[in-house]
Design an enzyme around this catalytic site. Sequence first.
Site, PDB file in Angstrom:
ATOM      1  NE  ARG A   8      43.230  39.857  39.198  1.00  0.00           N
ATOM      2  CZ  ARG A   8      44.065  39.363  39.772  1.00  0.00           C
ATOM      3  NH1 ARG A   8      44.132  41.217  40.713  1.00  0.00           N
ATOM      4  NH2 ARG A   8      45.421  39.132  39.261  1.00  0.00           N
ATOM      5  CB  ILE A  41      47.148  42.818  37.026  1.00  0.00           C
ATOM      6  CG1 ILE A  41      46.200  43.308  38.701  1.00  0.00           C
ATOM      7  CG2 ILE A  41      46.415  41.826  36.678  1.00  0.00           C
ATOM      8  CD1 ILE A  41      45.213  43.892  38.098  1.00  0.00           C
ATOM      9  CB  SER A  42      49.977  42.073  42.411  1.00  0.00           C
ATOM     10  OG  SER A  42      51.247  42.838  42.038  1.00  0.00           O
ATOM     11  CD  GLN A  43      49.231  34.218  43.271  1.00  0.00           C
ATOM     12  OE1 GLN A  43      50.790  34.889  44.020  1.00  0.00           O
ATOM     13  NE2 GLN A  43      49.295  32.545  43.621  1.00  0.00           N
ATOM     14  N   PRO A  44      45.946  37.707  42.498  1.00  0.00           N
ATOM     15  CG  PRO A  44      43.997  36.932  42.177  1.00  0.00           C
ATOM     16  CD  PRO A  44      44.914  37.166  41.652  1.00  0.00           C
TER      17      PRO A  44
END
Lengths: 810, 249
Positions: free
Chosen positions: B72, B98-101
């Site tokens: 990531r 970038i989205s939250q994991p």
Amino acid sequence: MKIRPPFFTIALLSSAILGYEILLMRLFSIIQWHHFAYMIISLALLGFGASGTFISIFQDSFSKRFSHVFLINIMLFALSSIGCFLLAQSIPFNPDEILWDYWQPLRLLGIYLLLALPFFFAANAIALALTCFHWRIASLYAFDLMGAGLGSLGIVLLLFVAMPLQALFIIGCIGLGALVLAAWELGFQQRNTVYTVSLVIGITIIILHNNNELRLSPYKELVQIQRIQGTEIISEYSSPLGLLSIVQNDIIPLRHAPGLSLNAKTEPPEQIGVFTDGGGLTAITRESGNPADYAYLDQTTSAAPYHLAQLNKVLILGSGGGSSILQARYHQAQQIDAVELNPQLIRLLHEDYAEFTGHLLNGDTVQLFQGEARGFISETQEHYDLIEIALLDSFAASSAGLYALNESYLYTVESLQDMLKKLQPDGYLAITRWIKLPPRDNLKLLATAVDALDNSGATNPGNQLVFLRSWQTGTLLIKNRPFTNEEIEALKTFCNARSFDLDWYPGITPDETNQFNQLAESYFFQAANAIINNERKDFFERYKFALEPATDDRPYFFHFFKWSVLPEIISLRNSGGLPLLEGGYLVLIATLFQALVASTILILLPLLFFKKTIMTASPVTAAISRNRVIIYFSAIGLAFLFIEIAFIQKFILFLHHPLYAVAIILTAFLMFAGLGSGFSQRLIQSGLYQPAITFAVIGIVVLGFLYMAFLQSIFSTNQSLTMPHKIILTVSLVAPLAFLMGMPFPLALAKLGNIAPEMIPWAWGINGCASVVSAVLATLLAISIGFNAVIVLALVLYSLAWASFPIQRS
Amino acid sequence: MNYLILKQFILLWLTLSLSILALPDGLAKDPFAVKRAKMIETIEAEIKTGYGNLANKKLDDNVISALNSVPRHEFVPKKLQHSAYDNRPLPIGHGQTISQPYIVAIMTNLLHVGKNDSILEIGTGSGYQIAVLAELVSKAYSIEIIEPLGKEAQARLQRLGYDNITLKIGDGYYGWEEHAPFDAIIVTAAASHIPPPLIKQLKPGGRMLIPVGSRFMVQELLLVEKSEEGKVRTQQLLPVAFVPLTGKH
């Protein structure tokens, strides 16, 4: 001191400050979001409180060099009004990251501090003038208030002719104008130098003005769409109602069709996007000549009423770019009346894009009225087959900048009752809103409709309601008569063909609900069932969002926050729980908290650390009760704005247009308060402090209660007056109250000036802090107890102020 | 004094180097491996405490393994690499994130993709989501509308060796006809409605997932399912374990 008080400078400066305050709200609504704009500007206004503290501490040396300090502060206001905004907008603050990124609160603090500076400098100049010319304090304050009144009217006019950033530079130049005027009015010895410096700065401002532009947050819709290849802003229009940006893309066309059925096969024809303040997209659609191109308009939940009966007379409230008009035309309505608040949006359809839309508004069938929905409803003599509140918050959104308190008089119980009265016997009221998860808006709207029907005499409101939804939008249909079996069958066919869910109709069973767009539970049906069948109290308690209907006294449809749920949401912050927070309310709470902490510090600072200056400088100051000063000036600071804000709300319902209502009432309040202050000067010269304050407070309390009792019936009786007559009536109702409200502050300041003039800046600071707290507190109180209660509280505060006068120790 | 500092520095350096040598092979090569493992642990813990939309309140093993395989930190700007494995969305420039994991993990799991599946993503962004999915399927396609973002993602995915991802820059409204139909579609770009062509390009039995909300906060996960008969229905899922109605008193 031989020089005469700078009355006109104070008036001009004060008008620039008020204009600047309103302009900042506009500017921040464009570059950020309006609830943050409200917080930022509220706290920046603490610059007034800070100036009180600052002048308290340094007044000895400042008073000796009054002219110099006065002029320098005005010049710093002029410079910082422009410079600080340009710096503040370059700070990359992103509210969405505030709970994750520790830099964000610091950036926010940076913005507050920068924006507090212009208010601080201007307030320094005023506070110093009040202190040094304390024998004419009421007259000076009168000029201050009247200047502010003119400023509030002036900025509205300015925003019609200038773009927001231009207006910023113009206000900076007005600041310079105040500097030149001050040098002349004070007979300043080196005034030629002041004139030259002002000229040089003025020319620099004009040159710099072209090199600056507004820097919108990269997360605003308009900025996002600009990143797509081919996007062009083809024109921009600005007014106090908002900055309209017209956007076109010939390569990747805009396709705006919210709520489109999953079964839809068609897409919208070519569209042009219209953004208000960088968000709130509405689309203007091209006339293609082929009716089939508009089939997509039959694939949204708002098309439902057209399938129940032939609807000939349709009223659309909030026409925006015209999608709802097109929808009505697609369904062959014979007479389409539409209402839109923003005249510039109307001009786009009428003139600029008339050809593009195939002269949508020039046909025999469509008429577009400029105005506000409630106003139109109360004035129209027509009765419609369908009244539609369209899916755009244009009524609320377009007034975002000037009016960021989030009241909405469109979705109240009284509003729905008014609309039901303007329906044909078998007509429909259709309200479409976004579906939020967990459901909020639609459930509250349903509860509001049940109340409205109850009040209109319906024996079983559930028989007169229908609710249907797609995954994205929900439409509530309300009738004055029960829905018939034929209508329900037609609805079922309509919904089945489009995969829409029917969550309420008379006779629905639970297993028919939540079929196509499944939620974890059938919340809509459960809510409707509970609300309609008198289990609402229990349901409202058990539901984790506030669903009590909004009323004209508590017009907060968009308020769903419940304190009891906060701990749960916070505990879920790492697993995607933050969107459950109702940001606007918390921002308001955060604003109040910060304002209270900062105010306490600012008020106590001169007392704790500079005891010698204020407390024991002379034997007379020791005779002043500091507690009484704090109580008196806080109470009138709080009360003045409580009343002003509450009456602005009440008069909006009479004048209907939020922008004009605010501008007219604010100007009237400030002008007549100014006259009241001027009148106080005479009483001061006769030494009639106590009787004057008693007279003013009794008058305010009596008028306050009278207005609470009779204002509503005065409005109802005079609803049919023409606008100029309504304005005259409004001003004459505001005048006596405002006149009296303009008296207590200068009277007590003058009294203080008589005994201990060195305490004037401190009292000024207390009042400044209280005003900031008051504006925020008024909204918070109105949300929970309503505006009438806010007025009562203000009257109590005025009485408290009266009780704490005289301010000497007993 | 200076000598002392130098001595301490050398000692510290030696300790660090030796500890890296002592680590398992993967960790020695990838200094972010520990952080990544920790990130997955956090996500699993959050899901276990109540998220009800996944079977048994746990991620599928292949999803965990995919999350473990994708670096990531390579998908975020250099200056934010230290936060790459924090359970939060991060800005990646161009107004995108970038989205939250946690959200990526749930979305990947909800799509139920198989080894031989072909998937389409609308809105490549950094390329992280498609990289995670590409670990699970044979063919992955992605369309990005913002040119510089698309080029950056393309270069990144090439550099990281994702041969099964095909990326193009353009309008995602019409999907990718020549590679259609798809077993799964994920739409991460904001749209006012679900484009009809995308529903058409979804295989019968296929799933489409759309996160709804702002760039930093996903309010809802919209799962569109197409039955074998071609009928479409949606499930509107909260990304969080939250029940809006408390039990009857």
